[in-house]
Design a protein around this motif. Sequence first.
Motif, PDB file in Angstrom:
ATOM      1  N   TYR A  65       0.750  -0.989  -0.075  1.00 32.27           N
ATOM      2  CA  TYR A  65      -0.137   0.098   0.046  1.00 32.27           C
ATOM      3  C   TYR A  65       0.566   1.364   0.058  1.00 32.27           C
ATOM      4  O   TYR A  65       0.487   2.299  -0.661  1.00 32.27           O
ATOM      5  N   ALA A  66       1.966   1.267   0.858  1.00 29.62           N
ATOM      6  CA  ALA A  66       2.869   2.381   0.662  1.00 29.62           C
ATOM      7  C   ALA A  66       3.543   2.671  -0.304  1.00 29.62           C
ATOM      8  O   ALA A  66       4.043   1.643  -1.192  1.00 29.62           O
ATOM      9  N   ARG A  67       3.828   3.933  -0.812  1.00 23.05           N
ATOM     10  CA  ARG A  67       4.424   4.051  -2.136  1.00 23.05           C
ATOM     11  C   ARG A  67       5.955   3.263  -2.078  1.00 23.05           C
ATOM     12  O   ARG A  67       6.471   3.428  -0.982  1.00 23.05           O
ATOM     13  N   ASP A  68       6.283   2.804  -3.216  1.00 26.71           N
ATOM     14  CA  ASP A  68       7.607   2.020  -3.263  1.00 26.71           C
ATOM     15  C   ASP A  68       7.939   0.903  -2.271  1.00 26.71           C
ATOM     16  O   ASP A  68       9.034   0.496  -1.890  1.00 26.71           O
ATOM     17  N   THR A  69       6.776   0.488  -1.942  1.00 19.19           N
ATOM     18  CA  THR A  69       7.079  -0.605  -0.912  1.00 19.19           C
ATOM     19  C   THR A  69       6.807  -2.067  -1.751  1.00 19.19           C
ATOM     20  O   THR A  69       5.790  -2.199  -2.277  1.00 19.19           O
ATOM     21  N   THR A  70       7.400  -3.020  -1.472  1.00 17.47           N
ATOM     22  CA  THR A  70       7.564  -4.333  -2.196  1.00 17.47           C
ATOM     23  C   THR A  70       7.522  -5.413  -1.262  1.00 17.47           C
ATOM     24  O   THR A  70       7.489  -6.661  -1.679  1.00 17.47           O
ATOM     25  N   SER A  71       7.509  -5.386  -0.110  1.00 18.61           N
ATOM     26  CA  SER A  71       7.708  -6.176   0.846  1.00 18.61           C
ATOM     27  C   SER A  71       6.749  -7.109   1.273  1.00 18.61           C
ATOM     28  O   SER A  71       6.695  -8.193   1.698  1.00 18.61           O
ATOM     29  N   GLY A  72       5.323  -6.448   1.023  1.00 16.72           N
ATOM     30  CA  GLY A  72       4.242  -7.374   1.269  1.00 16.72           C
ATOM     31  C   GLY A  72       3.572  -7.386   2.739  1.00 16.72           C
ATOM     32  O   GLY A  72       2.840  -7.842   3.087  1.00 16.72           O
ATOM     33  N   GLN A  73       4.569  -6.368   3.722  1.00 11.68           N
ATOM     34  CA  GLN A  73       4.155  -6.444   5.082  1.00 11.68           C
ATOM     35  C   GLN A  73       3.041  -5.998   5.476  1.00 11.68           C
ATOM     36  O   GLN A  73       2.478  -6.606   6.302  1.00 11.68           O
ATOM     37  N   GLU A  74       2.460  -4.996   4.866  1.00  9.16           N
ATOM     38  CA  GLU A  74       1.178  -4.516   5.004  1.00  9.16           C
ATOM     39  C   GLU A  74      -0.039  -5.384   4.633  1.00  9.16           C
ATOM     40  O   GLU A  74      -0.865  -5.663   5.638  1.00  9.16           O
ATOM     41  N   GLY A  75      -0.051  -6.180   3.515  1.00  4.93           N
ATOM     42  CA  GLY A  75      -0.586  -7.166   3.051  1.00  4.93           C
ATOM     43  C   GLY A  75      -0.739  -8.222   4.009  1.00  4.93           C
ATOM     44  O   GLY A  75      -1.857  -8.824   4.523  1.00  4.93           O
ATOM     45  N   LEU A  76       0.367  -8.806   4.582  1.00  4.00           N
ATOM     46  CA  LEU A  76       0.671  -9.716   5.600  1.00  4.00           C
ATOM     47  C   LEU A  76      -0.085  -9.529   6.760  1.00  4.00           C
ATOM     48  O   LEU A  76      -0.880 -10.462   7.429  1.00  4.00           O
ATOM     49  N   ALA A  77       0.200  -8.392   7.349  1.00  8.54           N
ATOM     50  CA  ALA A  77      -0.361  -7.968   8.590  1.00  8.54           C
ATOM     51  C   ALA A  77      -1.954  -8.038   8.485  1.00  8.54           C
ATOM     52  O   ALA A  77      -2.742  -8.437   9.229  1.00  8.54           O
ATOM     53  N   LEU A  78      -2.687  -7.383   7.324  1.00  4.97           N
ATOM     54  CA  LEU A  78      -3.896  -7.464   7.144  1.00  4.97           C
ATOM     55  C   LEU A  78      -4.545  -8.865   6.996  1.00  4.97           C
ATOM     56  O   LEU A  78      -5.612  -9.190   7.825  1.00  4.97           O
ATOM     57  N   ILE A  79      -3.919  -9.755   6.325  1.00  5.48           N
ATOM     58  CA  ILE A  79      -4.123 -11.317   6.101  1.00  5.48           C
ATOM     59  C   ILE A  79      -4.402 -11.763   7.675  1.00  5.48           C
ATOM     60  O   ILE A  79      -5.452 -12.503   7.941  1.00  5.48           O
ATOM     61  N   GLU A  80      -3.381 -11.533   8.390  1.00  2.71           N
ATOM     62  CA  GLU A  80      -3.430 -12.111   9.751  1.00  2.71           C
ATOM     63  C   GLU A  80      -4.382 -11.547  10.818  1.00  2.71           C
ATOM     64  O   GLU A  80      -4.988 -12.250  11.452  1.00  2.71           O
ATOM     65  N   ALA A  81      -4.719 -10.283  10.489  1.00  2.15           N
ATOM     66  CA  ALA A  81      -5.656  -9.821  11.266  1.00  2.15           C
ATOM     67  C   ALA A  81      -7.211 -10.411  10.934  1.00  2.15           C
ATOM     68  O   ALA A  81      -8.123 -10.359  11.860  1.00  2.15           O
ATOM     69  N   VAL A  82      -7.276 -10.284   9.638  1.00  3.85           N
ATOM     70  CA  VAL A  82      -8.508 -11.022   9.230  1.00  3.85           C
ATOM     71  C   VAL A  82      -8.779 -12.609   9.647  1.00  3.85           C
ATOM     72  O   VAL A  82      -9.733 -12.833   9.895  1.00  3.85           O
ATOM     73  N   ALA A  83      -7.500 -13.187   9.521  1.00  2.00           N
ATOM     74  CA  ALA A  83      -7.642 -14.675   9.879  1.00  2.00           C
ATOM     75  C   ALA A  83      -7.992 -14.680  11.459  1.00  2.00           C
ATOM     76  O   ALA A  83      -8.476 -15.787  11.766  1.00  2.00           O
ATOM     77  N   ALA A  84      -7.590 -13.701  12.119  1.00  2.00           N
ATOM     78  CA  ALA A  84      -7.542 -13.698  13.487  1.00  2.00           C
ATOM     79  C   ALA A  84      -9.234 -13.616  13.931  1.00  2.00           C
ATOM     80  O   ALA A  84      -9.831 -14.242  14.819  1.00  2.00           O
ATOM     81  N   GLN A  85      -9.768 -12.391  13.308  1.00  2.00           N
ATOM     82  CA  GLN A  85     -11.254 -12.077  13.889  1.00  2.00           C
ATOM     83  C   GLN A  85     -12.268 -12.696  12.947  1.00  2.00           C
ATOM     84  O   GLN A  85     -13.345 -12.766  13.482  1.00  2.00           O
ATOM     85  N   TRP A  86     -12.024 -13.193  11.954  1.00  2.00           N
ATOM     86  CA  TRP A  86     -13.039 -13.856  10.837  1.00  2.00           C
ATOM     87  C   TRP A  86     -12.199 -15.099  10.368  1.00  2.00           C
ATOM     88  O   TRP A  86     -11.965 -15.218   9.093  1.00  2.00           O
ATOM     89  N   PRO A  87     -12.103 -16.285  11.134  1.00  2.00           N
ATOM     90  CA  PRO A  87     -11.209 -17.210  10.647  1.00  2.00           C
ATOM     91  C   PRO A  87     -12.009 -18.190   9.893  1.00  2.00           C
ATOM     92  O   PRO A  87     -11.114 -18.775   8.974  1.00  2.00           O
ATOM     93  N   ASP A  88     -13.110 -18.074   9.404  1.00  3.82           N
ATOM     94  CA  ASP A  88     -13.710 -18.684   8.270  1.00  3.82           C
ATOM     95  C   ASP A  88     -13.685 -18.069   7.040  1.00  3.82           C
ATOM     96  O   ASP A  88     -14.562 -18.556   6.077  1.00  3.82           O
ATOM     97  N   LEU A  89     -13.458 -16.636   7.003  1.00  8.86           N
ATOM     98  CA  LEU A  89     -13.564 -16.135   5.540  1.00  8.86           C
ATOM     99  C   LEU A  89     -12.485 -16.242   4.823  1.00  8.86           C
ATOM    100  O   LEU A  89     -11.318 -16.073   5.203  1.00  8.86           O
ATOM    101  N   PRO A  90     -12.777 -16.598   3.718  1.00 10.00           N
ATOM    102  CA  PRO A  90     -11.692 -17.084   2.645  1.00 10.00           C
ATOM    103  C   PRO A  90     -10.926 -15.720   2.034  1.00 10.00           C
ATOM    104  O   PRO A  90     -11.690 -14.696   1.749  1.00 10.00           O
ATOM    105  N   VAL A  91      -9.521 -15.662   2.349  1.00 10.45           N
ATOM    106  CA  VAL A  91      -8.662 -14.651   2.003  1.00 10.45           C
ATOM    107  C   VAL A  91      -7.927 -14.839   0.903  1.00 10.45           C
ATOM    108  O   VAL A  91      -7.064 -15.834   1.167  1.00 10.45           O
ATOM    109  N   VAL A  92      -7.774 -14.154  -0.135  1.00 10.46           N
ATOM    110  CA  VAL A  92      -7.136 -14.387  -1.317  1.00 10.46           C
ATOM    111  C   VAL A  92      -5.839 -13.154  -1.635  1.00 10.46           C
ATOM    112  O   VAL A  92      -6.312 -11.966  -1.584  1.00 10.46           O
ATOM    113  N   ALA A  93      -4.484 -13.594  -1.471  1.00 12.97           N
ATOM    114  CA  ALA A  93      -3.557 -12.504  -1.711  1.00 12.97           C
ATOM    115  C   ALA A  93      -3.230 -12.241  -3.158  1.00 12.97           C
ATOM    116  O   ALA A  93      -3.518 -13.283  -3.958  1.00 12.97           O
TER     117      ALA A  93
END
Length: 462
Positions: free
Chosen positions: A61-89
């Motif tokens: 999401y941040a400009r010039d960022t390619t590490s994927g850390q923001e997306g990984l953090a969001l996936i982890e948060a969604v999995a923790a709060q909505w464990p049955d919701l399918p998430v596709v990266a």
Amino acid sequence: MPLSHTAHRILVVDDQADVREALRLLLKTAGYGMVGAASPDEALACLRGDAFAAVLVDMNYARDTTSGQEGLALIEAVAAQWPDLPVVAMTAWASVELAVEAMRRGAVDFIEKPWQNARVLSVLDSRIALDRQRRELQRLGAAHALLASEGSDGFIVESPVMQRLVDDLVRVADSDAALLLLGENGTGKSLIGQLIHQWSPRRDRPLVKVNLGGLTPTLFESELFGHVKGAYTDARQERVGRFELADGGTLLLDEIGNLPLAQQPKLLRAIEDGEFERLGSSRTARVDVRIVAATNADLPAEVAAGRFRQDLLYRINTFQVRVPPLRERREDILPLARHALAAACRRYGRTMPRLAASAERALHAYAWPGNVRELAHAMERAALLARGAELVADDLRLQAASSPETSLGDMTLAQAEAWLLRKALRDHPGHLQRSAEQLGITRQSLYRRLDKHGIDPQAGDV
């Protein structure tokens, strides 16, 4: 078999508006709805306020960022709060390591940008189908676990025909569809209605039961819709009707086939619009009620005879279930008998006897015209009559229970009246009006005579 996407919405999380728009158009062509979010915080806010079938998550999401850390953090948060919701990266900077980490954090699949349209739709279709199958299996497992517990009150489903029935019911229980339960007296329709409520999202709201066959025409409106003070002579205070009591929950309308034709339009309006007025009031009340109706009547035949409204039948039979009689589910007879015998022994403080082979043969051979209710009564009687540690065929007294009545000439006047009342009820099970007509009396007079002799018209041993 293709999926029906009309009820599925996808949350797309990407900071680029053109990406979100392109995915919206693609998803729309496949029948999916879409909600877009430009950041992880916005995505979490959407998830807290709405329901989605799946989430597509950009990794950066941040400009010039390619590490994927923001997306990984969001996936982890969604999995923790909505464990049955399918998430596709999804990311334009795909790598094996990032894909593995996304899956480890909770993603179910990975899509590379620029994406292939067929790949996006294939992933969503398969993951949503798997999620739906998982939830269905969970519901089936929970239902069968409930039936195996004491909370099922002896609702045995070992026979294939009953297992199929329960599987069908579980699949529709989480909807608001009206259900019509058909079957002979004593088959357990009322208990099935209770189980449907327990399996539904309305389980924490009221389940209200009303026997329409037992309501006199003068009490119909007051019982179902309530009344205000002074609505009639004995209305000394306000009364809340069954529809209001069931608001947000389930209303079980038993013996709906016995409802007089004059009352049917009032019930139809309440079911169709969720609106009614208390007796004596001009203010319209509105409720949200799921209808489960039950009857032993042949409703299409009643419609053809002009005794039941066709539009009311259409309203109550969105999903129709025939509950089989006990003679069609013989695999359940012995488990039901043992359950009823154990319950009766606990109630009367008796030691539980075992069923002898002769008793088992007699239970299987008997026709059970009164179905599960009659079986329960028979085992209660056997619990009281059994001698020793083994229950034999003679202890069941099934022949005695079904033998002809004493001749009228040997009866007192009171005994003869009670015999005629029981005969009329047996000749027209569940149809009090027809029973009254056979006896040549009014329905109100029938109620008085039944009360006088202590006869329950719903009992299986009338």
